[in-house]
Design an enzyme around this catalytic site. Structure first.
Site, PDB file in Angstrom:
ATOM      1  CE  LYS A 115      -3.099  -1.362   3.584  1.00 51.73           C
ATOM      2  NZ  LYS A 115      -3.967  -0.914   4.700  1.00 51.73           N
ATOM      3  CE  LYS A 139      -2.020   3.958   5.094  1.00 46.24           C
ATOM      4  NZ  LYS A 139      -3.073   3.822   6.114  1.00 46.24           N
TER       5      LYS A 139
END
Ligand code: C2G
Length: 129
Positions: A44, A46
């Site tokens: 993602k 992240k």
């Protein structure tokens, strides 16, 4: 027993997350949180401050949360609904519409986010972004 599920990263756990989990639990009797693994988060884009294990332990300490499972792929949601006998899928409204494909299996609810708080803002305010 109405079974509810939600998905997320829940890094730097804050009151916006807690309010979301509290409102998720209010949709039923049993709340499962599918927690993004470190590997899935990398996908993602992240990078978490806390490891999956630390984030899992924190979520398990929350009285609204009944079970924490790993979220490893985007695709697992369909099978999760069957595997965990889910009645209601809940996400914050930043995801509105993204998971409507689940509507033929479960109730899909998007709840208002807590607007003024976010992990990104915490990092920014601390000068760590
Ligand atoms: N949230 C909220 N209010 C905030 C911040 C987050 O209600 N101020 C909600 C989000 O809408 C989401 C949940 O808390 O429903 C978890 O947020 P994140 O950890 O940011 O999750 P995200 O990275 O969006 O991952 O497959 C779905 C993804 O795993 C969701």
């Amino acid at each position: 027993m109405r079974r509810v599920i939600t998905y997320g990263t829940f890094d730097l756990l804050h009151y916006g997350h807690i309010r979301l989990l509290q409102r998720c639990k209010a949709q039923g009797d049993y709340l499962i949180v599918a927690l993004s693994t470190d590997e899935f988060n990398a996908g993602k884009g992240k990078k978490c401050y806390f490891s999956y294990e630390d984030r899992k332990n924190m979520l398990e300490a929350i009285r609204f949360v009944d079970l924490v499972i790993p979220e490893e792929t985007w695709e697992q949601k369909v099978s999760d609904m069957e595997k965990y006998h889910i009645d209601t899928f809940v996400m914050g409204d930043d995801w509105t519409g993204e998971f409507d494909f689940l509507k033929d299996k479960v109730d899909v609810i998007y709840l208002p986010r807590t607007p003024e708080i976010s992990t990104t803002r915490i990092k920014s305010d601390l000068g760590t972004v």
